[in-house]
Design an enzyme around this catalytic site. Structure first.
Site, short mmCIF file in Angstrom:
data_model
loop_
_atom_site.label_atom_id
_atom_site.label_comp_id
_atom_site.label_asym_id
_atom_site.label_seq_id
_atom_site.Cartn_x
_atom_site.Cartn_y
_atom_site.Cartn_z
N GLY A 42 8.17 162.66 -21.88
CA GLY A 42 7.28 161.91 -20.99
C GLY A 42 6.58 162.71 -19.91
CD GLU A 98 12.70 161.84 -15.90
OE1 GLU A 98 11.69 161.52 -16.56
OE2 GLU A 98 13.86 161.67 -16.30
CG ASP A 102 13.09 151.77 -15.46
OD1 ASP A 102 12.96 150.96 -14.54
OD2 ASP A 102 13.21 151.40 -16.66
CB THR A 103 18.04 152.41 -14.82
OG1 THR A 103 18.18 153.62 -15.56
CG2 THR A 103 17.52 151.29 -15.70
CE LYS A 130 9.74 150.49 -14.77
NZ LYS A 130 9.15 150.24 -16.11
NE ARG A 164 5.59 160.59 -26.25
CZ ARG A 164 6.67 160.23 -25.56
NH1 ARG A 164 6.64 160.29 -24.25
NH2 ARG A 164 7.76 159.81 -26.15
P1 IMP Z 1 15.75 155.68 -16.39
O1 IMP Z 1 16.89 156.50 -16.95
O2 IMP Z 1 15.99 154.20 -16.59
O3 IMP Z 1 15.45 156.00 -14.94
O4 IMP Z 1 14.44 155.95 -17.21
C1 IMP Z 1 14.29 157.01 -17.99
C2 IMP Z 1 13.11 157.03 -18.91
O5 IMP Z 1 12.73 155.77 -19.46
C3 IMP Z 1 11.85 157.53 -18.23
O6 IMP Z 1 11.87 158.91 -18.00
C4 IMP Z 1 10.84 157.12 -19.27
O7 IMP Z 1 10.78 158.08 -20.30
C5 IMP Z 1 11.37 155.79 -19.77
N1 IMP Z 1 10.66 154.68 -19.08
C6 IMP Z 1 11.11 153.90 -18.07
N2 IMP Z 1 10.16 153.00 -17.68
C7 IMP Z 1 9.08 153.26 -18.46
C8 IMP Z 1 7.76 152.67 -18.55
O8 IMP Z 1 7.36 151.77 -17.79
N3 IMP Z 1 6.94 153.21 -19.49
C9 IMP Z 1 7.29 154.23 -20.31
N4 IMP Z 1 8.51 154.80 -20.28
C10 IMP Z 1 9.40 154.31 -19.35
MG MG Z 2 11.29 160.45 -19.24
#
Ligand code: IMP
Ligand code: MG
Length: 175
Positions: A42, A98, A102-103, A130, A164
């Site tokens: 990403g 990054e 998200d989480t 986010k 992408r």
């Molecule tokens: P996390 O571990 O939940 O913080 O998120 C990790 C990954 O989920 C990010 O680096 C993205 O690759 C993917 N991701 C989270 N939200 C989105 C979104 O809105 N669009 C696309 N990819 C997302």
């Molecule tokens: Mg990512």
């Protein structure tokens, strides 16, 4: 039926902000060697643009890719590297780059690994921060754009490996 994309961050706004982040990062690491780590896939476009705005005589670049497996929810899942870093980070300043936090679980995993490997300092830079689904209390040091909610694509971010390559950020509007 094709997906509906709504512009959230246009290309000019995106590139202006990336240049600002590069300048901030340059100031933060003045006189210090830095390892910038791109979290694939990403962050690939953001990383490519960002590093061209970082002035640092001892900049090293590296790439990592994670995969998670196991049952459904984020807590039941295990994270592994499907591609590990190659630079030895012991005693070095590391900047994780990054696409979107998200989480927070992927960044948390990476922070733990980098700490174990003896990084001197670790900071986090993300194109989009986010908030809605954040589960981990972590500090994002350099955030391009805050986003409350929604699923976005473009500028490296995908939906089922699509979009992408787009040079702007779009919300994927459900039909
Ligand atoms: P996390 O571990 O939940 O913080 O998120 C990790 C990954 O989920 C990010 O680096 C993205 O690759 C993917 N991701 C989270 N939200 C989105 C979104 O809105 N669009 C696309 N990819 C997302
Ligand atoms: Mg990512």
């Amino acid at each position: 039926m094709p997906d509906t994309l709504k512009t959230v961050i246009d290309s000019d706004t995106l590139h202006r902000r990336v240049a600002e982040l590069g300048a901030e990062i340059t100031r933060c690491y003045q006189g210090k060697p830095l390892v910038a780590v791109c979290v694939l896939k990403g962050a690939f476009l953001f990383f490519a643009d960002l590093v061209r705005h970082i002035q640092n005589d001892a900049l090293e670049l590296d790439f990592v890719r994670m995969a998670s497996y196991g049952s459904g929810t984020s807590r039941g899942r295990q994270t592994i590297f499907s591609k590990d870093m190659e630079v030895d980070v012991a005693g070095k300043h590391v900047l994780l780059v990054e696409d979107i936090v998200d989480t927070g679980h992927s960044v948390e995993f990476l922070l733990e690994v980098l700490k174990k490997r003896g990084a001197e300092s670790i900071r986090v830079c993300t194109a989009v921060d986010k908030h809605e689904r954040r589960e981990v209390d972590l500090a994002v040091d350099f955030a391009g754009f805050p986003l409350q909610k929604g699923f976005i694509v473009g500028y490296g971010m995908d939906y089922a490996e699509k979009y992408r390559e787009l040079d702007a950020v779009y919300e994927l509007v459900p039909e």
